[in-house]
Design an enzyme around this catalytic site. Structure first.
Site, mmCIF file in Angstrom:
data_model
loop_
_atom_site.group_PDB
_atom_site.id
_atom_site.type_symbol
_atom_site.label_atom_id
_atom_site.label_comp_id
_atom_site.label_asym_id
_atom_site.label_seq_id
_atom_site.Cartn_x
_atom_site.Cartn_y
_atom_site.Cartn_z
ATOM 1 C CB SER A 24 -0.948 0.018 1.205
ATOM 2 O OG SER A 24 -2.061 -0.815 0.970
ATOM 3 C CE LYS A 27 -4.623 2.021 -0.580
ATOM 4 N NZ LYS A 27 -4.060 0.900 0.183
ATOM 5 C CB SER A 84 -3.968 1.991 4.053
ATOM 6 O OG SER A 84 -3.315 1.630 2.868
#
Length: 223
Positions: A24, A27, A84
Site C-alpha cells: 500500500s 498510495k 489506507s
C-alpha cells in the site's frame, strides 16, 4: 534509503534501485495525484464522491463503503492517509479519471515526470500482488518528497485517530510512528504476503525533514 527532504540528498541506501513489491505504499502516488488536482482547481475538499459498486467491492484495509454512499473528498483523503482505505482510493481514482485504469496511466505518467525509473503501477492500491506492479526505495522517496512538498497533506498524514460518517466509524492510523515518534509527519505503511512490511516514513527535527523508506522487510517496522 534515507533522504533529506528539502534537497533530495541521499544519506544512506542499500539496494535502493532494486524493483520490489510496494504493497500500500503505492498510495503515496494516489495521494499525490489527488492533492495536485485539488491545488490545480479541478477538485475541492468539499466535493462529493459517490462510491461505485466496484469501489465498494474492495476489501483489505477499507472503510466498507456501500455502493452509492457519498463522502467528501476531505473524508476520502483522510481514510486513504490514515487507514489506507482501498475502497476510498478506487472511488477517488474513478472520480478523478473516470476509471481506475485511466487513473493508473496518470500514475505512471507522473512517475516518469518525477524520474521514477524503477516503477510501474497496475492499480492504485496494490491490494493484490502483481509482478508488473513494482517500485524501488529510491522511487518511493521521490514520490514521498513530492507529496510532502504540499505541506497541508500533514493535516491528514499526522492524524492518529479520527472518525467519519458523523462519528459512526473510527479511524486509527496504520502508521503508529505518528503517535510514538517525535516530529513524525507521516507517511504510508503497507503489507502483503509477497511485499511483506513496507514503510515510507517522514519526520522533521529542528527544521530539517527526512524521508526513510524500507521495502520487503520480514518484520513490522511500525513501533
Amino acid at each position: 534509503l534515507l533522504m533529506e527532504q528539502e534537497t533530495g540528498a541521499v544519506l544512506y541506501e542499500k539496494d535502493a534501485d532494486r524493483p520490489m513489491a510496494p504493497a500500500s505504499v503505492t498510495k503515496v502516488m494516489t495521494l499525490l495525484l489527488i492533492i495536485e488536482d485539488i491545488e490545480a482547481g479541478r477538485l475541492s475538499l468539499e466535493d462529493t464522491v459517490t462510491a461505485s459498486a466496484r469501489a465498494a467491492s474492495f476489501g483489505g484495509s477499507c472503510v466498507f463503503l456501500e455502493e452509492g454512499e457519498q463522502m467528501t473528498v476531505s473524508d476520502m483523503l483522510k481514510c486513504i492517509a490514515v487507514v489506507s482505505a482501498n475502497d476510498c482510493a478506487v472511488a477517488m481514482a474513478e472520480k478523478l479519471a473516470g476509471s481506475e485504469q485511466v487513473f493508473v496511466q496518470k500514475m505512471n505518467d507522473r512517475a516518469k515526470e518525477l524520474g521514477m525509473s524503477d516503477t510501474h503501477y497496475v492499480n492504485c492500491t496494490r491490494l493484490t500482488d502483481d509482478p508488473e506492479h513494482y517500485t524501488s526505495a529510491y522511487d518511493v522517496a521521490l514520490v514521498s518528497r513530492a507529496l510532502l512538498s504540499h505541506d497541508w497533506i500533514r493535516d491528514y498524514t499526522t492524524v492518529w485517530m479520527d472518525e467519519v460518517r458523523g462519528g459512526e466509524f473510527t479511524l486509527t492510523n496504520t502508521n503508529r510512528l505518528v503517535r510514538s515518534f517525535d516530529g513524525a509527519t507521516g507517511l504510508k505503511t503497507g503489507f502483503t504476503q509477497e511485499a511483506m512490511y513496507c514503510l515510507a516514513a517522514s519526520a522533521e527535527r529542528d527544521g530539517i525533514g527526512f524521508i526513510a523508506v524500507v521495502l520487503n522487510f520480514p518484520i513490522s517496522l511500525n513501533i
